[in-house]
Design an enzyme around this catalytic site. Structure first.
Site, PDB file in Angstrom:
ATOM      1  N   LEU A  63     -21.347  -2.443   8.677  1.00 32.69           N
ATOM      2  CA  LEU A  63     -21.968  -1.113   8.500  1.00 32.69           C
ATOM      3  C   LEU A  63     -21.154  -0.010   9.161  1.00 32.69           C
ATOM      4  CD1 LEU A  63     -25.586  -2.325   9.406  1.00 32.69           C
ATOM      5  CD2 LEU A  63     -24.790  -1.727   7.113  1.00 32.69           C
TER       6      LEU A  63
ATOM      7  N   ASN B 213      -4.259  -9.054   4.120  1.00 31.65           N
ATOM      8  CA  ASN B 213      -4.745  -8.465   5.381  1.00 31.65           C
ATOM      9  C   ASN B 213      -5.614  -9.463   6.154  1.00 31.65           C
ATOM     10  OD1 ASN B 213      -3.536  -6.079   4.559  1.00 31.65           O
ATOM     11  ND2 ASN B 213      -5.448  -5.101   3.927  1.00 31.65           N
TER      12      ASN B 213
ATOM     13  N   LYS C  52      -6.225  -7.134   0.235  1.00 32.81           N
ATOM     14  CA  LYS C  52      -7.337  -7.693   1.008  1.00 32.81           C
ATOM     15  C   LYS C  52      -7.058  -9.130   1.458  1.00 32.81           C
ATOM     16  CE  LYS C  52     -10.684  -4.658  -1.141  1.00 32.81           C
ATOM     17  NZ  LYS C  52     -10.542  -3.603  -0.139  1.00 32.81           N
ATOM     18  N   GLY C  53      -6.510  -9.927   0.565  1.00 35.24           N
ATOM     19  CA  GLY C  53      -6.215 -11.316   0.926  1.00 35.24           C
ATOM     20  C   GLY C  53      -5.187 -11.378   2.039  1.00 35.24           C
TER      21      GLY C  53
ATOM     22  N   GLU D 204      -9.969  -9.558  -5.321  1.00 34.61           N
ATOM     23  CA  GLU D 204      -8.842  -8.805  -5.901  1.00 34.61           C
ATOM     24  C   GLU D 204      -7.948  -9.710  -6.748  1.00 34.61           C
ATOM     25  OE1 GLU D 204      -7.982  -4.826  -3.244  1.00 34.61           O
ATOM     26  OE2 GLU D 204      -6.789  -6.595  -2.815  1.00 34.61           O
TER      27      GLU D 204
ATOM     28  N   ALA E  16      -8.565  -1.658   5.990  1.00 31.16           N
ATOM     29  CA  ALA E  16      -8.437  -3.030   6.529  1.00 31.16           C
ATOM     30  C   ALA E  16      -9.409  -3.355   7.661  1.00 31.16           C
ATOM     31  CB  ALA E  16      -7.001  -3.354   6.964  1.00 31.16           C
ATOM     32  N   ALA E  17     -10.365  -2.462   7.932  1.00 33.61           N
ATOM     33  CA  ALA E  17     -11.355  -2.774   8.983  1.00 33.61           C
ATOM     34  C   ALA E  17     -12.188  -3.989   8.565  1.00 33.61           C
ATOM     35  CB  ALA E  17     -12.255  -1.573   9.234  1.00 33.61           C
ATOM     36  N   GLY E  18     -12.639  -3.985   7.311  1.00 32.46           N
ATOM     37  CA  GLY E  18     -13.423  -5.119   6.805  1.00 32.46           C
ATOM     38  C   GLY E  18     -12.588  -6.387   6.730  1.00 32.46           C
ATOM     39  N   ASP E  19     -11.328  -6.230   6.393  1.00 28.09           N
ATOM     40  CA  ASP E  19     -10.433  -7.404   6.329  1.00 28.09           C
ATOM     41  C   ASP E  19     -10.237  -8.001   7.718  1.00 28.09           C
ATOM     42  OD1 ASP E  19     -10.112  -6.897   3.631  1.00 28.09           O
ATOM     43  OD2 ASP E  19      -8.344  -5.641   3.945  1.00 28.09           O
TER      44      ASP E  19
ATOM     45  N   ASP F 215       0.844  -1.202   0.000  1.00 26.48           N
ATOM     46  CA  ASP F 215       0.000   0.000   0.000  1.00 26.48           C
ATOM     47  C   ASP F 215       0.878   1.250   0.000  1.00 26.48           C
ATOM     48  OD1 ASP F 215      -2.127  -1.733   0.173  1.00 26.48           O
ATOM     49  OD2 ASP F 215      -2.669  -1.214   2.246  1.00 26.48           O
TER      50      ASP F 215
HETATM   51  O1  RIB Z   1      -9.031  -3.617   2.295  1.00 27.69           O
HETATM   52  C1  RIB Z   1      -7.915  -2.789   2.351  1.00 27.69           C
HETATM   53  C2  RIB Z   1      -6.942  -3.166   1.274  1.00 27.69           C
HETATM   54  O2  RIB Z   1      -7.527  -2.925   0.011  1.00 27.69           O
HETATM   55  C3  RIB Z   1      -5.666  -2.370   1.264  1.00 27.69           C
HETATM   56  O3  RIB Z   1      -4.672  -2.900   2.095  1.00 27.69           O
HETATM   57  C4  RIB Z   1      -5.292  -2.341  -0.197  1.00 27.69           C
HETATM   58  O4  RIB Z   1      -4.175  -3.087  -0.500  1.00 27.69           O
HETATM   59  C5  RIB Z   1      -6.522  -2.830  -0.956  1.00 27.69           C
HETATM   60  O5  RIB Z   1      -6.325  -4.078  -1.430  1.00 27.69           O
END
Ligand code: RIB
Length: 307
Positions: A227, A46, A43-44, A144, A254-257, A16
């Site tokens: 949400l 994280n 995303k993966g 992704e 990365a909150a959702g991750d 990032d």
């Molecule tokens: O969900 C956050 C992520 O989305 C980031 O780390 C970025 O790399 C994108 O993939």
């Protein structure tokens, strides 16, 4: 680790490039921002990092370039989160994926991903990883990487009776029953829910329930809509809203991750869905209070002591 249920994450790994700005620019606008900071993300990666750091037995499948960023990403997963990284491919024909992230002062962000080597996470690669997919207990994946890779992974893992969690991010468009029938748990945010159902959310939990029912009718086991500061909404055998934990957001990256990774760990430990959601919400409440993707993800003790 041998006695722990195995979580396999198939997905992206990105470096990032983060710039902090007062406000995210509109089309045609130029704004001044902070220095660029490089932080491990994707995303993966994280989600694998979150699951590993929170105590899961995690294997990551994905592709990076044979470059410095790729090495940093793999090292971060292995050394900091204890993730099994031996199956990650280092492809010398492509550069490691990069995500360009603008974070504005209220913590909200916008992200553009240049996928690079994530495109090489293709059918050929994932077929070579068939053993990992068959032997996992929980498969966690996102969008992704190429769609056909996701579809193959879901199908292969599901055939063995493994539990499937799909985080539909970035949302590719309306999702069909051909894909959704393999999914036990779907974890969109509200924007992704609108895209994958092809319907605008008119606000209110009743409408949210109707939108989730469209997905349940297509074969998904259950839907958990994240949400943000409104918490999350579970739709499955029962429908329930979970209020959020208090948090002063500085960066929602990365909150959702974190939520999806944490959920996988709890389900691997045979916790109930409600317990798993509470834990995942605490974990993501901590993540939003820190900057950077993987840098912001908490460990188990922090989550257990939160709230
Ligand atoms: O969900 C956050 C992520 O989305 C980031 O780390 C970025 O790399 C994108 O993939």
């Amino acid at each position: 680790m041998a006695d722990k249920k195995k979580i396999v994450v198939v997905g992206s790994l990105n470096m990032d490039a983060v710039i902090n700005v007062e406000n995210i620019p509109r089309a045609g606008e130029t704004v001044m921002g902070s220095d660029v900071e490089k932080v491990p993300g994707g995303k993966g990666a994280n989600q694998a990092y979150a699951a590993g750091k929170l105590g899961g037995n995690v294997t990551m499948l994905g592709v990076v370039g044979d470059d410095e960023d790729g090495k940093t990403l793999v090292d971060s997963l292995r050394q900091e989160a204890g993730v099994e990284t031996q199956w990650i491919l280092r492809d010398s024909d492509a550069g490691t994926g990069t995500a360009y992230i603008y974070v504005q002062s209220d913590g909200n962000n916008c992200i553009v991903v240049s996928p690079g080597a994530n495109h090489r996470c293709d059918l050929k690669y994932v077929k070579e990883q068939e053993k990992q997919l068959r032997e996992c207990d929980i498969l966690l994946t996102q969008f992704e990487i190429p769609m056909e890779t996701v579809a193959y992974a879901l199908k292969t893992a599901k055939k063995m009776g493994n539990q499937i969690i799909l985080n539909p991010a970035p949302a590719p468009g309306i999702l069909t029953p051909e894909l959704l029938k393999y999914v036990d748990i779907l974890t969109p945010n509200e924007t992704e829910l609108e895209i994958i159902t092809g319907r605008k959310w008119d606000a209110g939990l009743e409408d949210l329930e109707q939108m989730c029912k469209l997905l349940l009718d297509k074969g998904v086991g259950c839907v958990i809509v994240t949400l943000g500061e409104e918490g999350c909404f579970l739709a499955g055998k029962e429908f329930k809203h979970f209020p959020a934990y208090k948090a002063e957001a500085v960066d929602t990256t990365a909150a959702g991750d974190t939520f999806s990774g944490a959920l996988a760990v709890m389900l691997a430990e045979k916790k109930t869905m409600e317990e798993a959601i509470e834990f995942a919400m605490k974990a993501s409440a901590i993540t939003v209070q820190r900057k950077g993707a993987q840098l912001s993800i908490p460990d188990r003790t922090e989550v257990e002591q939160y709230g």
